[in-house]
Design a protein around this motif. Structure first.
Motif, short mmCIF file in Angstrom:
data_model
loop_
_atom_site.label_atom_id
_atom_site.label_comp_id
_atom_site.label_asym_id
_atom_site.label_seq_id
_atom_site.Cartn_x
_atom_site.Cartn_y
_atom_site.Cartn_z
N LEU A 33 -83.57 -33.39 40.44
CA LEU A 33 -83.40 -33.11 39.02
C LEU A 33 -84.16 -34.12 38.17
O LEU A 33 -84.91 -33.74 37.27
CB LEU A 33 -81.91 -33.13 38.65
CG LEU A 33 -81.58 -33.07 37.16
CD1 LEU A 33 -82.02 -31.73 36.58
CD2 LEU A 33 -80.10 -33.30 36.94
N MET A 34 -83.98 -35.39 38.47
CA MET A 34 -84.65 -36.43 37.68
C MET A 34 -86.16 -36.37 37.86
O MET A 34 -86.91 -36.54 36.88
CB MET A 34 -84.12 -37.81 38.06
CG MET A 34 -82.62 -37.98 37.79
SD MET A 34 -82.09 -37.48 36.13
CE MET A 34 -82.86 -38.71 35.15
N ASN A 41 -87.94 -33.69 38.55
CA ASN A 41 -88.38 -32.48 37.85
C ASN A 41 -88.44 -32.73 36.34
O ASN A 41 -89.44 -32.43 35.68
CB ASN A 41 -87.42 -31.33 38.17
CG ASN A 41 -87.92 -29.99 37.73
OD1 ASN A 41 -89.10 -29.81 37.46
ND2 ASN A 41 -87.02 -29.04 37.64
N LEU A 42 -87.39 -33.31 35.78
CA LEU A 42 -87.36 -33.58 34.34
C LEU A 42 -88.43 -34.59 33.94
O LEU A 42 -89.11 -34.42 32.92
CB LEU A 42 -85.97 -34.08 33.93
CG LEU A 42 -84.86 -33.04 33.95
CD1 LEU A 42 -83.51 -33.72 33.72
CD2 LEU A 42 -85.10 -31.94 32.94
N THR A 43 -88.59 -35.63 34.73
CA THR A 43 -89.60 -36.64 34.42
C THR A 43 -91.00 -36.05 34.49
O THR A 43 -91.85 -36.32 33.62
CB THR A 43 -89.47 -37.83 35.38
OG1 THR A 43 -88.15 -38.38 35.27
CG2 THR A 43 -90.49 -38.92 35.06
N LEU A 81 -91.54 -33.91 31.44
CA LEU A 81 -91.64 -34.77 30.27
C LEU A 81 -93.03 -35.42 30.18
O LEU A 81 -93.67 -35.40 29.12
CB LEU A 81 -90.56 -35.85 30.33
CG LEU A 81 -90.38 -36.73 29.12
CD1 LEU A 81 -89.92 -35.91 27.92
CD2 LEU A 81 -89.37 -37.82 29.42
N TYR A 138 -86.17 -32.41 23.98
CA TYR A 138 -86.84 -31.63 25.02
C TYR A 138 -86.01 -31.65 26.31
O TYR A 138 -85.79 -30.61 26.93
CB TYR A 138 -88.24 -32.17 25.26
CG TYR A 138 -88.96 -31.47 26.38
CD1 TYR A 138 -89.58 -30.24 26.16
CD2 TYR A 138 -89.02 -32.02 27.66
CE1 TYR A 138 -90.24 -29.58 27.20
CE2 TYR A 138 -89.68 -31.37 28.68
CZ TYR A 138 -90.28 -30.15 28.45
OH TYR A 138 -90.93 -29.50 29.48
N LEU A 139 -85.56 -32.84 26.71
CA LEU A 139 -84.77 -32.95 27.93
C LEU A 139 -83.45 -32.18 27.82
O LEU A 139 -83.05 -31.50 28.77
CB LEU A 139 -84.50 -34.42 28.26
CG LEU A 139 -85.72 -35.22 28.71
CD1 LEU A 139 -85.37 -36.70 28.80
CD2 LEU A 139 -86.26 -34.70 30.02
N GLN A 183 -84.21 -28.56 28.28
CA GLN A 183 -84.49 -28.23 29.68
C GLN A 183 -83.19 -28.16 30.49
O GLN A 183 -83.01 -27.26 31.31
CB GLN A 183 -85.44 -29.26 30.30
CG GLN A 183 -86.83 -29.25 29.70
CD GLN A 183 -87.48 -27.89 29.76
OE1 GLN A 183 -87.64 -27.31 30.83
NE2 GLN A 183 -87.85 -27.36 28.62
N LEU A 184 -82.28 -29.09 30.22
CA LEU A 184 -80.98 -29.05 30.90
C LEU A 184 -80.19 -27.81 30.53
O LEU A 184 -79.56 -27.17 31.39
CB LEU A 184 -80.18 -30.32 30.59
CG LEU A 184 -80.70 -31.60 31.23
CD1 LEU A 184 -80.00 -32.82 30.63
CD2 LEU A 184 -80.52 -31.56 32.74
N SER A 228 -85.50 -20.98 36.37
CA SER A 228 -85.33 -22.37 35.99
C SER A 228 -86.61 -22.88 35.35
O SER A 228 -87.70 -22.39 35.65
CB SER A 228 -85.03 -23.23 37.23
OG SER A 228 -83.84 -22.82 37.83
N THR A 264 -82.63 -27.27 40.42
CA THR A 264 -82.07 -28.50 40.97
C THR A 264 -80.55 -28.51 40.99
O THR A 264 -79.95 -29.48 41.39
CB THR A 264 -82.59 -29.72 40.19
OG1 THR A 264 -82.38 -29.48 38.80
CG2 THR A 264 -84.06 -29.94 40.45
#
Length: 133
Positions: free
Chosen positions: A21-22, A24-26, A29, A40-41, A44-45, A58, A130
């Motif tokens: 998850l982290m 993917n988000l990073t 970003l 934005y984060l 996305q969540l 997703s 994720t």
């Protein structure tokens, strides 16, 4: 050697796919570099939560246009297919570790662009999902 508490923490992270998850988000970003990163984060969540409960896609770093570009790079003469080796290496380059080893076209070493894109999207979406499945 790790302590029982460290082992428990590692198992928790693995079970809930927190590292994925982290990552993917990073990645998203840094790729998109939005003006308001926290918002934005959060969006996305929220999109991931919706996708979990409504069978929606997703959030994913790569879209059709990105995969079309990869096909164009791998097939500069636009034959409409790539070799199995190109297929395998392109998926690995996209960060996909587990993929269909025998895609349509494997037997004659001609993986169509559509097959490549379908296989890549399926794997990327699984990676992007994720949440615990």
């Amino acid at each position: 050697m790790s302590t029982p508490r460290e082992q428990e923490a590692a198992k928790y992270l693995e079970n809930h796919k927190i590292v994925e998850l982290m990552n993917n988000l990073t990645s998203m970003l840094l790729f998109y570099r939005p003006e308001h990163p926290r918002g934005y984060l959060i969006s996305q969540l929220e999109q991931m939560q919706v996708s979990k409960f409504q069978a929606a896609a997703s959030p994913c770093l790569f879209d059709d246009s990105n995969l079309d570009t990869v096909c164009g790079i791998l097939d500069p003469t636009n034959q409409g297919y790539i070799s199995y080796n190109q297929y395998r290496e392109a998926l690995k380059t996209l960060g996909i570790q587990h993929f269909n080893e025998w895609p349509e076209g494997f037997g004659n070493d001609r993986i169509s662009h559509e097959t490549f894109k379908r296989e890549a999207k399926e794997c990327l979406l699984k990676y992007a999902a994720t949440f615990q499945m």
